[in-house]
Enzyme design. Structure first.
Site, mmCIF file in Angstrom:
data_model
loop_
_atom_site.group_PDB
_atom_site.id
_atom_site.type_symbol
_atom_site.label_atom_id
_atom_site.label_comp_id
_atom_site.label_asym_id
_atom_site.label_seq_id
_atom_site.Cartn_x
_atom_site.Cartn_y
_atom_site.Cartn_z
ATOM 1 N N ALA A 93 0.903 -0.974 -0.628
ATOM 2 C CA ALA A 93 0.061 0.335 -0.487
ATOM 3 C C ALA A 93 0.666 1.319 -0.228
ATOM 4 O O ALA A 93 1.767 1.272 0.553
ATOM 5 C CB ALA A 93 -0.780 0.196 1.269
ATOM 6 N N GLY A 117 0.208 -4.611 1.329
ATOM 7 C CA GLY A 117 -0.351 -5.457 -0.702
ATOM 8 C C GLY A 117 0.736 -5.783 -1.565
ATOM 9 O O GLY A 117 -0.592 -6.881 -1.891
ATOM 10 N N GLU A 167 0.291 -9.914 -0.889
ATOM 11 C CA GLU A 167 -1.537 -9.685 -0.996
ATOM 12 C C GLU A 167 -2.256 -9.579 -1.526
ATOM 13 O O GLU A 167 -2.630 -10.928 -2.126
ATOM 14 C CB GLU A 167 -2.071 -8.808 0.118
ATOM 15 C CG GLU A 167 -1.658 -8.765 1.653
ATOM 16 C CD GLU A 167 -2.851 -7.396 2.261
ATOM 17 O OE1 GLU A 167 -2.305 -6.078 1.973
ATOM 18 O OE2 GLU A 167 -3.850 -7.622 3.022
ATOM 19 N N GLU A 208 4.001 -4.521 7.885
ATOM 20 C CA GLU A 208 2.691 -3.615 8.001
ATOM 21 C C GLU A 208 3.304 -3.367 9.883
ATOM 22 O O GLU A 208 3.185 -2.071 10.055
ATOM 23 C CB GLU A 208 1.917 -4.378 7.987
ATOM 24 C CG GLU A 208 1.402 -3.765 6.172
ATOM 25 C CD GLU A 208 1.442 -5.608 5.648
ATOM 26 O OE1 GLU A 208 1.971 -6.394 5.723
ATOM 27 O OE2 GLU A 208 0.352 -5.477 4.886
#
Ligand code: DAK
Length: 254
Positions: A64, A107, A110, A130
Site C-alpha cells: 500500500a 499489499g 497480498e 506492516e
C-alpha cells in the site's frame, strides 16, 4: 492509464504491468482502480482467457502507498474506492498468473495471494512488514497468509515483518515455481498461453472450484462439485472428440 501498462503479448493473454517504478509500484488508490477497471474489461472480453500481472525487476510491489493522503475523513485504508477495487480483483473469474521479481511486500504480497499461480524470480522477496508501521496486512493478508503457509510461518512473517526469499516462498506455498529472474515473465506468459488454449469455461470452473476450498467446509464443497456431474458443454464434447480423433481441440467457450 497512468499507473499500469496493459498489453496483449499473445493470443488470449492480457499482460498488466504495474508501472510506478519510482515508488516501487506502491499500490495507491489510482493504481488499484486502474487494475480493477482493466480486469472488469478483461472479464467481459471473450478474447481474453488468462491474465499475467507483473511489476519490474526491483519490485513487483512494495505494498500500500504509505505516503498517500486520505481524501475523506476516513483512514486511507478504509476508503471505498480502494476496498471496491480489491473486491473486483478478488472476484475476477479468469486465471491470473503473477510474475514476481523483487519486492512483494504488504499489499504487494497480498496481491500475489489473489493471483492463481505465482511464478517467482530468484530475486523475489515476499513479506508482510506492516507491523513495522504499527499496522497489519488488512487487505486479506491476515486471512490468506496462514491459509497459504500455515499458522507458525504466518506468525513469523507478520509479527517480525522480515521478508522471505523466493525459494522459501516456494517451499512454503506462496509460489509455484522459482525461475531465473530474467525468465520470470516469459515463464508466466508461457503458462498463461497454455491456459488460453484450454476451454475458457473449464478454466473458470476449475478456478472457482479450487477457490471454494478456502471458503467452504469440505462436505459442502464436495456436494457442490457433485452437482457439476451434469456438466455438458460444446467444449467438453470437442475435447473428447479431439482426443479420439488424435487432433488438437478447438475450444470456443460454449
Ligand atoms: N509506499 C509509498 N512509497 C514507497 C513504498 C510504499 N509502500 N515503498 C517504497 N516507497 C518509495 C520510497 O519512499 C522511495 O521513495 P523516494 O524517497 O525515492 O521518493 C522509493 O519508493 C524507493 O524506496 P527506498 O529508497 O526505500 O528503496 P530501498 O531499496 O532502500 O528499500 C524497501 C526498499 C521495499 C525495503 C523499502 O522501500 C520499504 O521498506 N518500503 C515499505 C514497505 C512496506 O512497509 N510495505 C507495506 C506497506 S503497508 C489496512 C491496514 C493496513 C494496510 C492495508 C489495509 N486496513 C485496515 C484495511 C497496509 C498495507 C500495506 O501494504
Amino acid at each position: 492509464m497512468k499507473n499500469i501498462i496493459v498489453s496483449r503479448p499473445q493470443s488470449g493473454v492480457m499482460l498488466i504491468t504495474l508501472n510506478r517504478p519510482k515508488a516501487l509500484n506502491a499500490l495507491n488508490k489510482a493504481l488499484l482502480v486502474e487494475v480493477a477497471t482493466t480486469l472488469k474489461d478483461a472479464e467481459n472480453d471473450a478474447e481474453i482467457r488468462s491474465v499475467v500481472l507483473t511489476g519490474n525487476e526491483r519490485a513487483f510491489s512494495a505494498g500500500a502507498d504509505i505516503k498517500e493522503m486520505p481524501e475523506s475523513g476516513m483512514p486511507m485504508w478504509a476508503e471505498s474506492k480502494r476496498l471496491k477495487s480489491w473486491k473486483t480483483i478478488e472476484r475476477f473469474p479468469k486465471p491470473v498468473i503473477a510474475a514476481v521479481t523483487g519486492w512483494a511486500l504488504g499489499g504487494g504480497c497480498e496481491l500475489t495471494m489473489l493471483c492463481d499461480i505465482v511464478i517467482a524470480g530468484e530475486n523475489a522477496r515476499f513479506g508482510t512488514p506492516e507491523v513495522k508501521i504499527a499496522a497489519f496486512s488488512g487487505d486479506g493478508g491476515t486471512q490468506r497468509l496462514p491459509r497459504a503457509v500455515g499458522k507458525t510461518r504466518a506468525m513469523l512473517m507478520a509479527l517480525t515483518g522480515e521478508p522471505i526469499d523466493a525459494r522459501t516462498a516456494c517451499d512454503w506455498g506462496l509460489a509455484a515455481e522459482v525461475v531465473p529472474t530474467d525468465r520470470t515473465l516469459d515463464r508466466a506468459l508461457e503458462i498463461a498461453g497454455k491456459i488460453a488454449e484450454m476451454s475458457p469455461i473449464a478454466a473458470q470452473m476449475i478456478k472457482a472450484e479450487i477457490l471454494m476450498t478456502f471458503e467452504k467446509p469440505l462436505d459442502e464443497g464436495l456436494s457442490l462439485e457433485r452437482k457439476l456431474l451434469l456438466w455438458q458443454t460444446e467444449d467438453h464434447d470437442e475435447g473428447i472428440a479431439a482426443f479420439v480423433e488424435k487432433r488438437k481441440p478447438k475450444f470456443k467457450g460454449r
